[in-house]
Design an enzyme around this catalytic site. Structure first.
Site, short mmCIF file in Angstrom:
data_model
loop_
_atom_site.label_atom_id
_atom_site.label_comp_id
_atom_site.label_asym_id
_atom_site.label_seq_id
_atom_site.Cartn_x
_atom_site.Cartn_y
_atom_site.Cartn_z
N HIS A 280 1.19 1.55 11.20
CA HIS A 280 1.19 0.18 10.65
C HIS A 280 1.16 0.12 9.14
O HIS A 280 1.21 -0.97 8.56
CB HIS A 280 -0.03 -0.60 11.19
CG HIS A 280 -1.32 -0.15 10.59
ND1 HIS A 280 -2.04 0.90 11.08
CD2 HIS A 280 -2.01 -0.60 9.51
CE1 HIS A 280 -3.13 1.08 10.33
NE2 HIS A 280 -3.13 0.19 9.37
C1 UD1 Z 1 -4.24 -4.75 7.13
C2 UD1 Z 1 -4.82 -4.00 5.94
C3 UD1 Z 1 -4.76 -2.51 6.21
C4 UD1 Z 1 -5.41 -2.16 7.53
C5 UD1 Z 1 -4.80 -2.98 8.64
C6 UD1 Z 1 -5.54 -2.73 9.92
C7 UD1 Z 1 -4.51 -5.08 3.76
C8 UD1 Z 1 -3.73 -5.09 2.51
N1 UD1 Z 1 -4.06 -4.26 4.74
O1 UD1 Z 1 -2.86 -4.42 7.20
O2 UD1 Z 1 -5.44 -1.81 5.18
O3 UD1 Z 1 -5.21 -0.79 7.79
O4 UD1 Z 1 -4.92 -4.38 8.31
O5 UD1 Z 1 -4.80 -3.09 11.03
O6 UD1 Z 1 -5.48 -5.77 3.89
N2 UD1 Z 1 0.08 -10.13 11.95
C9 UD1 Z 1 0.15 -10.85 13.10
N3 UD1 Z 1 -1.02 -11.16 13.73
C10 UD1 Z 1 -2.24 -10.81 13.25
C11 UD1 Z 1 -2.29 -10.10 12.05
C12 UD1 Z 1 -1.13 -9.76 11.41
O7 UD1 Z 1 1.22 -11.19 13.59
O8 UD1 Z 1 -3.27 -11.13 13.87
C13 UD1 Z 1 1.35 -9.72 11.30
C14 UD1 Z 1 1.89 -10.76 10.32
O9 UD1 Z 1 3.29 -10.70 10.41
C15 UD1 Z 1 1.43 -10.21 8.99
C16 UD1 Z 1 1.49 -8.71 9.22
O10 UD1 Z 1 1.11 -8.53 10.56
O11 UD1 Z 1 2.26 -10.62 7.93
C17 UD1 Z 1 0.58 -7.90 8.32
O12 UD1 Z 1 -0.78 -8.33 8.42
P1 UD1 Z 1 -1.82 -8.12 7.22
O13 UD1 Z 1 -3.17 -8.50 7.64
O14 UD1 Z 1 -1.28 -8.73 5.97
O15 UD1 Z 1 -1.74 -6.57 6.95
P2 UD1 Z 1 -1.86 -5.36 7.96
O16 UD1 Z 1 -0.57 -4.64 7.97
O17 UD1 Z 1 -2.42 -5.84 9.25
N1 UDP Z 2 -7.38 0.29 17.40
C1 UDP Z 2 -7.44 -0.35 18.63
N2 UDP Z 2 -6.27 -0.67 19.26
C2 UDP Z 2 -5.05 -0.36 18.74
C3 UDP Z 2 -5.02 0.32 17.49
C4 UDP Z 2 -6.20 0.61 16.83
O1 UDP Z 2 -8.53 -0.63 19.14
O2 UDP Z 2 -4.04 -0.69 19.38
C5 UDP Z 2 -8.66 0.60 16.71
C6 UDP Z 2 -8.86 2.06 16.40
O3 UDP Z 2 -9.40 2.74 17.53
C7 UDP Z 2 -9.81 2.00 15.22
C8 UDP Z 2 -9.33 0.77 14.48
O4 UDP Z 2 -8.65 -0.03 15.44
O5 UDP Z 2 -11.14 1.80 15.64
C9 UDP Z 2 -8.40 1.19 13.38
O6 UDP Z 2 -7.68 0.09 12.94
P1 UDP Z 2 -6.26 0.23 12.24
O7 UDP Z 2 -5.58 1.47 12.68
O8 UDP Z 2 -5.55 -1.05 12.48
O9 UDP Z 2 -6.63 0.26 10.68
P2 UDP Z 2 -7.05 1.40 9.65
O10 UDP Z 2 -8.16 2.18 10.22
O11 UDP Z 2 -5.84 2.22 9.35
O12 UDP Z 2 -7.44 0.62 8.44
#
Ligand code: UD1
Ligand code: UDP
Length: 378
Positions: free
Chosen positions: A203
């Site tokens: 992601h």
């Molecule tokens: C964010 C964090 C990242 C973390 C990740 C965990 C920042 C800059 N990034 O990235 O460090 O590792 O969360 O998963 O804060 N979206 C949905 N539904 C949701 C959430 C997101 O559809 O509930 C989609 C939207 O298109 C959105 C995109 O995901 O634009 C990105 O979401 P965003 O929260 O901006 O960043 P992440 O990639 O989730």
């Molecule tokens: N996770 C989860 N379901 C998924 C992917 C991740 O429960 O489909 C959990 C994972 O086990 C960990 C946390 O989400 O506890 C990590 O989140 P993510 O990978 O989104 O973010 P990061 O750690 O890279 O910031």
């Protein structure tokens, strides 16, 4: 104590759960969800699985460009800080919710504690690196998961209020794993056999928003020699659709899974390939070999211990490492013993300094924290 805790993205719910449990024994926690993640599978499913209290406030900021999303959080958190007057603010990790919580607290003069402080990948193109640098610069208390985090803070002159506590994600894993094991297994539901599949998550913006990098990852998965289960983050789903990338039959792209099922899937996998910080560490705790689909990692101890291999996104490199992936025998306790949350609460009880009271980098002619001579232009 009355503490405001800021969460917003999936990993923060996991990080918050054990700390919240320890904190609420003797203190008041005001839980603020920024609304950064909002799909049921990205938010409520975690509150359900983790059994954490519903947020006192949900700012509902949703998705958007960094500035817009962070600004909306700042406005909301500032208002709540004035209204709720907490004694300190607690943020964790490196998301935009972390950044907004840190900035709002600093501007309101509320002491700030940062969990998972000091982690660095030394690549400022990663939005998370900017968020960590700012949060650490503003925090009056740094709670580190790793010794590398402690050293990084020392190099930045921020060791004055740094404590090594271990990884709260290990606390969470140890607490919830028995519960995950006691439920009907997700493996049966998905038709997977223990030890006979690979689990993949991707992601990171740097991988997903670049069609060439995402295409290379999909190419590698399509050529992998075993069943691949790929719970797809919503950001990745959008990018896969946009680039019209397709998976081979052995790659099963599914919706994101909730935390307890994720633990079961991680534990049952033969190997894990990921760009997630949390999943890299969970792979380590569960003794599953990991390939990290990035060029660097904050969690370098897992690489040094031989359980994690940095493979980037080149398909040939990924497939070569995939074929040669086997668990080492040695497994040191690099991120603590699962009691980070208790340590954190004890440290918080000792108080948090405001940033201006902290030791800062030394001036010219003195030895800096890294033993380097620091020169200051006058
Ligand atoms: C964010 C964090 C990242 C973390 C990740 C965990 C920042 C800059 N990034 O990235 O460090 O590792 O969360 O998963 O804060 N979206 C949905 N539904 C949701 C959430 C997101 O559809 O509930 C989609 C939207 O298109 C959105 C995109 O995901 O634009 C990105 O979401 P965003 O929260 O901006 O960043 P992440 O990639 O989730
Ligand atoms: N996770 C989860 N379901 C998924 C992917 C991740 O429960 O489909 C959990 C994972 O086990 C960990 C946390 O989400 O506890 C990590 O989140 P993510 O990978 O989104 O973010 P990061 O750690 O890279 O910031």
């Amino acid at each position: 104590m009355r503490i405001m805790s800021i969460v917003g993205a999936r990993p923060e719910f996991v990080q918050a759960a054990p700390v919240s449990r320890a904190l609420r024994r003797n203190h008041v926690e005001v839980l603020v969800h920024t609304g950064q993640h909002y799909d049921h599978a990205m938010s409520q499913a975690f509150f359900d699985d983790l059994g954490i209290a519903a947020p006192d406030y949900n700012l509902g900021v949703g998705s958007g460009p960094h500035g817009q999303q962070t600004a909306a959080m700042l406005v909301g958190i500032e208002r709540l800080l004035i209204q709720e007057a907490p004694e300190m603010v607690l943020v964790r990790g490196d998301t935009n919710s972390t950044l907004a919580g840190a900035l709002a607290a600093a501007k309101q003069g509320v002491p700030l504690a940062h969990i998972e402080a000091g982690e660095r990948c030394h690549d400022r193109r990663m939005p998370e690196e900017i968020n960590r640098l700012v949060a650490d610069a503003l925090a009056g208390l740094h709670l580190c998961a790793s010794q590398t985090g402690m050293r990084n803070l020392a190099c930045e002159g921020l060791s004055g209020a740094a404590h090594w506590v271990g990884d709260v994600m290990l606390d969470a894993l140890l607490h919830y794993l028995p519960l995950a094991r006691s439920r009907p297994s997700v493996l049966g539901r998905l038709g997977l056999e223990q030890g006979r599949y690979a689990l993949v998550t991707v992601h990171r913006a740097g991988n997903v928003d670049d069609p060439a990098r995402l295409g290379a990852i999909v190419d590698a998965l399509n050529r992998a020699p075993e069943t691949v289960l790929f719970p797809v983050h919503p950001r990745t789903r959008v990018a896969l659709d946009r680039a019209a990338l397709r998976f081979a039959d052995h790659v099963r792209a599914v919706e994101p899974v909730a935390y307890l099922d994720m633990l079961t899937l991680e534990e049952g996998a033969r190997l894990i390939a990921t760009d997630s910080g949390g999943v890299q560490r969970e792979a380590y705790y569960l003794k599953v070999p990991c390939l990290t689909l990035r060029d660097e990692t904050e969690w370098e101890e897992t690489v040094a211990a031989g359980w994690n291999t940095l493979v980037g996104v080149d398909p040939e490199r990924i497939l070569e490492a995939w074929a040669g992936c086997s668990p080492p025998t040695h497994h040191p306790d690099i991120y603590g013993d699962g009691t980070a949350s208790e340590r954190i609460v004890r440290i918080l009880e000792g108080g948090v300094q405001t940033p201006d009271a902290l030791e800062r980098p030394t001036l010219a002619g003195e030895q800096g924290a890294c033993g380097l001579e620091i020169e200051v232009a006058r």
